[in-house]
Design a protein around this motif. Structure first.
Motif, PDB file in Angstrom:
ATOM      1  N   LEU A   1       2.648  -3.121  -9.300  1.00 40.68           N
ATOM      2  CA  LEU A   1       2.348  -2.222  -8.193  1.00 40.68           C
ATOM      3  C   LEU A   1       0.912  -1.717  -8.290  1.00 40.68           C
ATOM      4  O   LEU A   1       0.472  -1.298  -9.370  1.00 40.68           O
ATOM      5  CB  LEU A   1       3.300  -1.022  -8.204  1.00 40.68           C
ATOM      6  CG  LEU A   1       4.794  -1.336  -8.264  1.00 40.68           C
ATOM      7  CD1 LEU A   1       5.604  -0.045  -8.322  1.00 40.68           C
ATOM      8  CD2 LEU A   1       5.223  -2.191  -7.078  1.00 40.68           C
ATOM      9  N   THR A   2       0.221  -1.731  -7.173  1.00 40.50           N
ATOM     10  CA  THR A   2      -1.146  -1.222  -7.188  1.00 40.50           C
ATOM     11  C   THR A   2      -1.429  -0.383  -5.952  1.00 40.50           C
ATOM     12  O   THR A   2      -0.826  -0.563  -4.894  1.00 40.50           O
ATOM     13  CB  THR A   2      -2.174  -2.375  -7.276  1.00 40.50           C
ATOM     14  OG1 THR A   2      -3.478  -1.823  -7.433  1.00 40.50           O
ATOM     15  CG2 THR A   2      -2.137  -3.254  -6.042  1.00 40.50           C
ATOM     16  N   GLY A   3      -2.347   0.558  -6.114  1.00 45.54           N
ATOM     17  CA  GLY A   3      -2.784   1.458  -5.057  1.00 45.54           C
ATOM     18  C   GLY A   3      -3.918   2.295  -5.615  1.00 45.54           C
ATOM     19  O   GLY A   3      -4.267   2.193  -6.800  1.00 45.54           O
ATOM     20  N   ARG A   4      -4.475   3.152  -4.792  1.00 48.40           N
ATOM     21  CA  ARG A   4      -5.621   3.946  -5.228  1.00 48.40           C
ATOM     22  C   ARG A   4      -5.215   5.252  -5.899  1.00 48.40           C
ATOM     23  O   ARG A   4      -5.979   5.822  -6.663  1.00 48.40           O
ATOM     24  CB  ARG A   4      -6.519   4.250  -4.029  1.00 48.40           C
ATOM     25  CG  ARG A   4      -7.180   3.015  -3.445  1.00 48.40           C
ATOM     26  CD  ARG A   4      -8.156   3.382  -2.348  1.00 48.40           C
ATOM     27  NE  ARG A   4      -8.791   2.200  -1.773  1.00 48.40           N
ATOM     28  CZ  ARG A   4      -9.755   2.241  -0.875  1.00 48.40           C
ATOM     29  NH1 ARG A   4     -10.200   3.407  -0.440  1.00 48.40           N
ATOM     30  NH2 ARG A   4     -10.274   1.132  -0.393  1.00 48.40           N
ATOM     31  N   ASN A   5      -4.017   5.749  -5.609  1.00 47.94           N
ATOM     32  CA  ASN A   5      -3.595   7.065  -6.084  1.00 47.94           C
ATOM     33  C   ASN A   5      -2.666   6.918  -7.284  1.00 47.94           C
ATOM     34  O   ASN A   5      -1.511   6.513  -7.137  1.00 47.94           O
ATOM     35  CB  ASN A   5      -2.897   7.820  -4.952  1.00 47.94           C
ATOM     36  CG  ASN A   5      -2.632   9.270  -5.281  1.00 47.94           C
ATOM     37  OD1 ASN A   5      -2.152   9.596  -6.363  1.00 47.94           O
ATOM     38  ND2 ASN A   5      -2.925  10.162  -4.340  1.00 47.94           N
ATOM     39  N   SER A   6      -3.148   7.242  -8.466  1.00 48.46           N
ATOM     40  CA  SER A   6      -2.367   7.032  -9.687  1.00 48.46           C
ATOM     41  C   SER A   6      -1.113   7.898  -9.724  1.00 48.46           C
ATOM     42  O   SER A   6      -0.051   7.453 -10.172  1.00 48.46           O
ATOM     43  CB  SER A   6      -3.229   7.305 -10.928  1.00 48.46           C
ATOM     44  OG  SER A   6      -3.708   8.639 -10.922  1.00 48.46           O
TER      45      SER A   6
ATOM     46  N   ALA B   1      -1.850  -3.423   1.475  1.00 43.74           N
ATOM     47  CA  ALA B   1      -2.817  -2.321   1.570  1.00 43.74           C
ATOM     48  C   ALA B   1      -3.592  -2.380   2.879  1.00 43.74           C
ATOM     49  O   ALA B   1      -4.004  -3.446   3.342  1.00 43.74           O
ATOM     50  CB  ALA B   1      -3.784  -2.371   0.391  1.00 43.74           C
ATOM     51  N   GLY B   2      -3.786  -1.224   3.488  1.00 43.01           N
ATOM     52  CA  GLY B   2      -4.532  -1.178   4.739  1.00 43.01           C
ATOM     53  C   GLY B   2      -4.902   0.238   5.116  1.00 43.01           C
ATOM     54  O   GLY B   2      -4.378   1.208   4.557  1.00 43.01           O
TER      55      GLY B   2
ATOM     56  N   GLY C   1      -1.093  -1.638  -2.080  1.00 40.18           N
ATOM     57  CA  GLY C   1      -0.812  -0.471  -1.248  1.00 40.18           C
ATOM     58  C   GLY C   1       0.593   0.057  -1.467  1.00 40.18           C
ATOM     59  O   GLY C   1       1.274   0.476  -0.527  1.00 40.18           O
ATOM     60  N   ALA C   2       1.014   0.072  -2.745  1.00 36.64           N
ATOM     61  CA  ALA C   2       2.409   0.382  -3.070  1.00 36.64           C
ATOM     62  C   ALA C   2       2.673   1.863  -3.282  1.00 36.64           C
ATOM     63  O   ALA C   2       3.793   2.244  -3.626  1.00 36.64           O
ATOM     64  CB  ALA C   2       2.825  -0.392  -4.323  1.00 36.64           C
ATOM     65  N   SER C   3       1.673   2.715  -3.073  1.00 33.19           N
ATOM     66  CA  SER C   3       1.826   4.129  -3.434  1.00 33.19           C
ATOM     67  C   SER C   3       2.408   4.999  -2.331  1.00 33.19           C
ATOM     68  O   SER C   3       2.640   6.185  -2.545  1.00 33.19           O
ATOM     69  CB  SER C   3       0.485   4.703  -3.881  1.00 33.19           C
ATOM     70  OG  SER C   3      -0.479   4.578  -2.855  1.00 33.19           O
TER      71      SER C   3
ATOM     72  N   VAL D   1       2.064  -0.704 -13.409  1.00 32.82           N
ATOM     73  CA  VAL D   1       1.343   0.113 -12.439  1.00 32.82           C
ATOM     74  C   VAL D   1      -0.146   0.058 -12.747  1.00 32.82           C
ATOM     75  O   VAL D   1      -0.557   0.285 -13.890  1.00 32.82           O
ATOM     76  CB  VAL D   1       1.839   1.575 -12.470  1.00 32.82           C
ATOM     77  CG1 VAL D   1       0.950   2.470 -11.626  1.00 32.82           C
ATOM     78  CG2 VAL D   1       3.282   1.659 -11.987  1.00 32.82           C
ATOM     79  N   GLN D   2      -0.955  -0.244 -11.720  1.00 30.46           N
ATOM     80  CA  GLN D   2      -2.402  -0.286 -11.895  1.00 30.46           C
ATOM     81  C   GLN D   2      -3.072   0.336 -10.667  1.00 30.46           C
ATOM     82  O   GLN D   2      -2.942  -0.183  -9.567  1.00 30.46           O
ATOM     83  CB  GLN D   2      -2.892  -1.730 -12.039  1.00 30.46           C
ATOM     84  CG  GLN D   2      -2.287  -2.467 -13.227  1.00 30.46           C
ATOM     85  CD  GLN D   2      -2.776  -3.901 -13.320  1.00 30.46           C
ATOM     86  OE1 GLN D   2      -3.897  -4.165 -13.776  1.00 30.46           O
ATOM     87  NE2 GLN D   2      -1.961  -4.834 -12.896  1.00 30.46           N
ATOM     88  N   ASP D   3      -3.772   1.438 -10.883  1.00 28.72           N
ATOM     89  CA  ASP D   3      -4.479   2.054  -9.773  1.00 28.72           C
ATOM     90  C   ASP D   3      -5.928   1.573  -9.766  1.00 28.72           C
ATOM     91  O   ASP D   3      -6.541   1.376 -10.809  1.00 28.72           O
ATOM     92  CB  ASP D   3      -4.420   3.582  -9.874  1.00 28.72           C
ATOM     93  CG  ASP D   3      -5.108   4.113 -11.117  1.00 28.72           C
ATOM     94  OD1 ASP D   3      -6.245   4.608 -11.002  1.00 28.72           O
ATOM     95  OD2 ASP D   3      -4.518   4.029 -12.219  1.00 28.72           O
ATOM     96  N   GLY D   4      -6.445   1.373  -8.559  1.00 27.40           N
ATOM     97  CA  GLY D   4      -7.821   0.914  -8.434  1.00 27.40           C
ATOM     98  C   GLY D   4      -8.142   0.529  -7.007  1.00 27.40           C
ATOM     99  O   GLY D   4      -7.305   0.622  -6.102  1.00 27.40           O
ATOM    100  N   ASP D   5      -9.367   0.086  -6.796  1.00 22.02           N
ATOM    101  CA  ASP D   5      -9.889  -0.243  -5.478  1.00 22.02           C
ATOM    102  C   ASP D   5      -9.877  -1.755  -5.275  1.00 22.02           C
ATOM    103  O   ASP D   5     -10.618  -2.491  -5.913  1.00 22.02           O
ATOM    104  CB  ASP D   5     -11.318   0.298  -5.356  1.00 22.02           C
ATOM    105  CG  ASP D   5     -11.920   0.067  -3.984  1.00 22.02           C
ATOM    106  OD1 ASP D   5     -11.248  -0.529  -3.127  1.00 22.02           O
ATOM    107  OD2 ASP D   5     -13.075   0.504  -3.781  1.00 22.02           O
ATOM    108  N   LEU D   6      -9.035  -2.222  -4.367  1.00 17.09           N
ATOM    109  CA  LEU D   6      -8.894  -3.652  -4.126  1.00 17.09           C
ATOM    110  C   LEU D   6     -10.156  -4.298  -3.566  1.00 17.09           C
ATOM    111  O   LEU D   6     -10.295  -5.516  -3.619  1.00 17.09           O
ATOM    112  CB  LEU D   6      -7.745  -3.917  -3.150  1.00 17.09           C
ATOM    113  CG  LEU D   6      -6.332  -4.028  -3.714  1.00 17.09           C
ATOM    114  CD1 LEU D   6      -5.356  -4.245  -2.575  1.00 17.09           C
ATOM    115  CD2 LEU D   6      -6.219  -5.126  -4.745  1.00 17.09           C
ATOM    116  N   THR D   7     -11.058  -3.499  -3.006  1.00 15.61           N
ATOM    117  CA  THR D   7     -12.284  -4.087  -2.495  1.00 15.61           C
ATOM    118  C   THR D   7     -13.237  -4.483  -3.621  1.00 15.61           C
ATOM    119  O   THR D   7     -14.245  -5.142  -3.373  1.00 15.61           O
ATOM    120  CB  THR D   7     -13.006  -3.129  -1.525  1.00 15.61           C
ATOM    121  OG1 THR D   7     -13.425  -1.957  -2.224  1.00 15.61           O
ATOM    122  CG2 THR D   7     -12.079  -2.729  -0.373  1.00 15.61           C
TER     123      THR D   7
END
Length: 269
Positions: free
Chosen positions: A35-40, A94-95, A13-15, A62-68
């Motif tokens: 760092l990861t989050g959904r928004n590249s 992330a939350g 949830g670093a974005s 940096v890696q964007d993607g869905d942690l679920t």
């Protein structure tokens, strides 16, 4: 201030918001960042800011993607280890939140909140354990004042954060014999995008500022928090200065946890 040179920190949830604040603070302390989050686009923005705070380009992944997604979690860890050869600190940040009464909450909303706020962090932590044992590293979970403090109209969010608090303490007991520490930071209201993103009324800037003014009165210290307030607490718990601290649920909330929650209706992680 703690020094994290040669330490590898994975932040989910670093974005934006608290995650962004944590990333920037660790960058200023010399850490290598995954760092990861959904928004590249937002992740790229945060990565650029991390460089302005002292991190070199080669120190940032940096890696964007869905942690679920289990596949993405495995990819996230593999690429982190492949690049940096180790993992020292996992920050489960992330939350998300839906504002809804129990009578209005759908099964989809329930599953989304529990999966995003709890389940994905459980399994990411599980998969990270071998790497953290090798480095004698640690985990910092970003929970919420809502973990131990009930609030109306956000029951599932409260449940998900209560689960994170208990997970923090259970995992701390499991990993202590291996020299791996696990702690949680529980914020009060923090200036970030989570309320504006998930509550339609707060997407209006004037209404959001009114919300913050109301929240100030609910924090005994007389203000709401900033992402840097949480980032500094995370860095302390992750540092050698906290080497004898594990299983801790640390409120960073301006004293709000001391106030009765009987009529509380609004929350922001």
């Amino acid at each position: 201030m703690p020094n994290f040179e040669q330490k590898v920190v994975l932040i989910t949830g670093a974005s934006a918001g608290i995650g962004e604040g944590i990333a920037l603070h660790f960058a200023s302390l010399g850490a290598q960042l995954s760092l990861t989050g959904r928004n590249s686009q937002e992740l790229s923005r945060v990565a650029s800011l991390c460089q302005q705070h002292g991190a070199k380009d080669e120190q940032i992944l940096v890696q964007d993607g869905d942690l679920t997604s289990a596949e993405f979690r495995q990819k996230l860890l593999k690429n982190t280890i492949d690049k940096f050869k180790r993992l020292d600190i996992l920050v489960n940040n992330a939350g998300m939140i839906y504002y809804a009464k129990t009578s209005d909450t759908t099964e989809e909303e329930y599953d989304t909140m529990m999966n995003t706020n709890t389940r994905c962090h459980f399994f990411l932590s599980k998969d990270a354990i071998p790497h953290l044992k090798a480095s004698k590293g640690n985990i910092v979970n970003i929970s919420s004042i809502c973990g131990p403090k009930p609030m109306a109209e956000v029951a599932v969010y409260c449940m998900s954060k209560a689960a994170m608090d208990m997970f923090t303490q259970c995992l701390a007991l499991e990993l202590a014999p291996f020299g791996v520490r696990v702690n949680a930071v529980n914020p009060g209201t923090i200036v970030s995008k989570i309320a504006r993103r998930e509550h339609s009324a707060y997407q209006d800037e004037d209404k959001y500022q009114q919300f913050l003014e109301i929240q100030k009165s609910k924090h005994p210290i007389g203000r709401v928090g900033l992402p840097v307030d949480i980032a500094q607490a995370v860095a302390f718990l992750a540092s050698e200065e906290a080497s004898f601290i594990t299983g801790q649920i640390l409120f960073v909330d301006g004293g709000r946890h001391c106030v009765s929650s009987a009529v509380a209706t609004s929350v922001q992680k």
